[in-house]
Design an enzyme around this catalytic site. Structure first.
Site, PDB file in Angstrom:
ATOM      1  N   ASP A  62      16.704   7.424  28.226  1.00 52.30           N
ATOM      2  CA  ASP A  62      15.687   5.985  27.552  1.00 52.30           C
ATOM      3  C   ASP A  62      17.013   5.463  27.697  1.00 52.30           C
ATOM      4  O   ASP A  62      17.248   5.085  26.401  1.00 52.30           O
ATOM      5  CB  ASP A  62      15.182   6.352  26.737  1.00 52.30           C
ATOM      6  N   GLU A 141      47.816   0.271  21.420  1.00 54.29           N
ATOM      7  CA  GLU A 141      48.788   0.765  20.212  1.00 54.29           C
ATOM      8  C   GLU A 141      47.496   0.446  19.240  1.00 54.29           C
ATOM      9  O   GLU A 141      47.571  -0.951  18.642  1.00 54.29           O
ATOM     10  CB  GLU A 141      50.059  -0.046  20.128  1.00 54.29           C
ATOM     11  N   GLU A 143      45.766   0.801  15.738  1.00 53.64           N
ATOM     12  CA  GLU A 143      45.916   0.063  14.486  1.00 53.64           C
ATOM     13  C   GLU A 143      44.514   0.430  13.572  1.00 53.64           C
ATOM     14  O   GLU A 143      43.517   0.427  14.377  1.00 53.64           O
ATOM     15  CB  GLU A 143      46.677  -1.264  13.913  1.00 53.64           C
ATOM     16  N   GLU A 223      51.447   1.910   8.586  1.00 55.59           N
ATOM     17  CA  GLU A 223      50.895   0.823   9.610  1.00 55.59           C
ATOM     18  C   GLU A 223      51.638  -0.550   7.724  1.00 55.59           C
ATOM     19  O   GLU A 223      51.760   0.423   6.912  1.00 55.59           O
ATOM     20  CB  GLU A 223      50.301   0.464  10.415  1.00 55.59           C
ATOM     21  N   GLU A 231      49.029   4.241  12.649  1.00 50.91           N
ATOM     22  CA  GLU A 231      49.003   3.310  13.841  1.00 50.91           C
ATOM     23  C   GLU A 231      49.889   4.878  14.862  1.00 50.91           C
ATOM     24  O   GLU A 231      50.325   6.034  13.739  1.00 50.91           O
ATOM     25  CB  GLU A 231      50.212   2.734  13.973  1.00 50.91           C
ATOM     26  N   HIS A 280      47.842  -3.656  19.758  1.00 47.22           N
ATOM     27  CA  HIS A 280      48.664  -4.009  21.002  1.00 47.22           C
ATOM     28  C   HIS A 280      48.295  -3.538  22.022  1.00 47.22           C
ATOM     29  O   HIS A 280      48.351  -2.169  22.471  1.00 47.22           O
ATOM     30  CB  HIS A 280      50.127  -4.494  20.333  1.00 47.22           C
ATOM     31  N   ARG A 350      57.531 -11.160  18.442  1.00 48.52           N
ATOM     32  CA  ARG A 350      56.702 -10.414  17.948  1.00 48.52           C
ATOM     33  C   ARG A 350      55.884 -11.965  17.894  1.00 48.52           C
ATOM     34  O   ARG A 350      54.531 -10.996  17.182  1.00 48.52           O
ATOM     35  CB  ARG A 350      56.165  -8.995  16.895  1.00 48.52           C
ATOM     36  N   GLU A 369      53.172  -7.594  27.580  1.00 47.54           N
ATOM     37  CA  GLU A 369      51.931  -6.293  26.128  1.00 47.54           C
ATOM     38  C   GLU A 369      51.595  -7.831  25.697  1.00 47.54           C
ATOM     39  O   GLU A 369      52.230  -9.107  25.349  1.00 47.54           O
ATOM     40  CB  GLU A 369      53.289  -6.073  25.658  1.00 47.54           C
ATOM     41  N   ARG A 371      49.178  -9.348  22.700  1.00 48.37           N
ATOM     42  CA  ARG A 371      49.168  -8.741  21.653  1.00 48.37           C
ATOM     43  C   ARG A 371      47.976  -9.233  20.491  1.00 48.37           C
ATOM     44  O   ARG A 371      47.123  -8.774  19.976  1.00 48.37           O
ATOM     45  CB  ARG A 371      50.146  -9.002  20.650  1.00 48.37           C
TER      46      ARG A 371
END
Length: 481
Positions: A62, A141, A143, A223, A231, A280, A350, A369, A371
């Protein structure tokens, strides 16, 4: 409990699955698929009902009972298992084989447009049709927090949440008979050894279970935040399969924690005044086994990679509707923490929304990357949207501008004001998606129906639902007015 067939990419025949079931004495088959907002769903059949025909004809269910899917008058849908995704469930008492499924419309036989896995598969098909590349590798990645107690409720006359963790800084003075004092201070949870890190054995069990289920795990660690933030990193993989593996990853983590009477959340910001949980996400394009993002440009990138960054940064506000799809996501995307709110790119930095990792100079390791994403997202939709933005950047040679190789949070106000920002709320992200989604419609990857349904569902069931309710802190601010 190992993954039944290599890495889940090579085509596997139904007869091989049936042979495996006999070999492992499988008694039940769990068929899983992703709903529209992003939760794994399942139905279980006895092994005698798994025949080769099921892999072609599917089984009915369904669709009107699945969030964001069919209307009641057209509810019949087909679930079709994909044999290469098979793995033995490590948690069930009855020997059970799990397979991830695609969803089809029984009247037309076509793949269902709102099936998130179908959207991800179409994004790869579109990538190949452009001739740009034949493979998109994704490395998320994710967390998460491990809590010892979680209570919450929301009623017409009351609303609250209560979180607890043996590691929580707030428990330094609690009578624990005895309290051993190893509590993690806010923002100081990154990499301490036991006994301060109380979750090493639990993460090791999660990691080993994932490995036995066929996931390629690179490392695990505590972390930054207090109260059990963790992580576990998976090795990158092909886009669709990696989205499959994110769901396996979440399942193993939650079920392992439950075995130990603990609870896991992938909410981006469950704790006030400490770091939230991001996801990330690394992306690279390859063609005929060769990496395409290595070159002689900034940070060792090719022009293609820089244009991909340009596309991601240009469309980032709209992307956030998929990569940061909850009201809670925008409690994390705020200045002052690791989560980047400024849309810029940089090597190693970062605080930039797009980072170019510099751990290795090998062309095969060259990637970008993004983030901003967090683990509340539907990975099929988030990864597909990121790829479509990168493709748009490459096709239109979108410049990412100049890199920003400094701590963005320390910029003077006049310079910071020139850096574009991520949306400040889910409503703003949905507005951005409504205004900027043509790049997602190419190749019929995201249909207009998918975009419209996503915006309507998120506004009605989440953004408006939160906006209309009194917030507990409003009582602290205003009760005595």
């Amino acid at each position: 409990m190992s993954l039944a067939f290599s890495n889940g990419v090579t085509r596997v025949q139904p007869s091989e699955v049936l042979a495996l079931c006999r070999e492992k004495d499988i008694k039940a088959v769990d068929l899983r698929f992703m709903d529209f907002p992003g939760l794994w769903q399942h139905t279980t059949i006895p092994i005698r009902h798994l025949t080769e025909d099921v892999f072609e004809e599917g089984l009915g269910f369904d669709g009107s009972s699945i969030r964001g899917w069919q209307a009641i008058n057209e509810s019949d849908m087909l679930i079709i298992p994909q044999p290469e995704t098979a793995f033995v469930d490590p948690f069930t008492q009855l020997p059970t084989l799990v397979m991830i499924c695609n969803i089809h419309d029984p009247s037309t036989g076509e793949e269902y447009s709102r099936d998130p896995r179908n959207v991800a598969r179409k994004s790869i098909n579109y990538l190949r049709s452009t001739g740009i590349a034949d493979t998109c590798f994704i490395g998320p990645e994710a967390e998460f927090f491990v809590f010892d107690d979680i209570r919450f409720d929301q009623r017409a006359n009351a609303g609250f949440y209560f979180i607890d963790s043996i590691e929580g800084e707030w428990n330094r003075g609690r009578d624990e008979n005895p309290n051993l004092g190893y509590k993690i201070r806010h923002k100081e949870g990154y990499f301490p050894v036991p006994p301060t890190d109380s979750l090493m054995d639990l993460r090791n069990e999660m990691m080993q279970t994932m490995i036995e289920c066929g996931l390629d795990i690179e490392c695990q660690h505590h972390e930054v935040a207090t109260a059990g933030q963790c992580e576990i990193d998976m090795r990158y993989g092909e886009l669709v399969r990696m989205a499959d593996q994110v769901l396996m990853f979440k399942y193993v983590i939650k079920m392992t924690a439950k075995k130990h009477n603990k609870s896991v959340t992938f909410m981006p910001k469950p704790i006030f005044n400490d770091n939230g949980s991001g996801m990330h996400t690394h992306l690279s394009l390859w063609k005929e086994g060769q990496p395409l993002f290595a070159g002689g440009g900034y940070a060792g990138l090719s022009d293609m990679a820089l244009h991909a960054i340009g596309g991601i940064l240009k469309h980032a506000p709209a992307l956030c509707a998929f990569t940061n799809p909850t009201t809670n996501s925008y409690k994390r995307l705020v200045p002052g923490y690791e989560a980047p709110v400024n849309l810029a790119y940089s090597q190693r930095n970062r605080s930039a929304a797009c980072r170019i990792p510099m751990y290795s100079q090998s062309p095969k390791a060259k990637r970008i990357e993004f983030r901003c994403p967090d683990p509340s997202c539907n990975p099929y939709l988030a990864f597909a949207a990121m790829l479509m933005a990168a493709i748009d950047g490459i096709q239109n040679k979108i410049s990412p501008g100049e890199p920003l190789d400094k701590d963005i949070y320390d910029l003077p106000p006049e310079e910071l004001a020139t850096v574009p920002k991520t949306p400040g709320s889910l409503d703003e992200a949905l507005d951005a998606l409504a205004a900027d989604h043509d790049f997602l419609l190419r190749g019929d990857v995201f249909t207009q129906d998918v975009i419209g349904t996503w915006i309507h569902y998120k506004r009605t069931h989440e953004a408006d639902a939160v906006r209309l309710r009194p917030h507990p802190y409003e009582f602290c601010l205003y009760y005595d007015i």
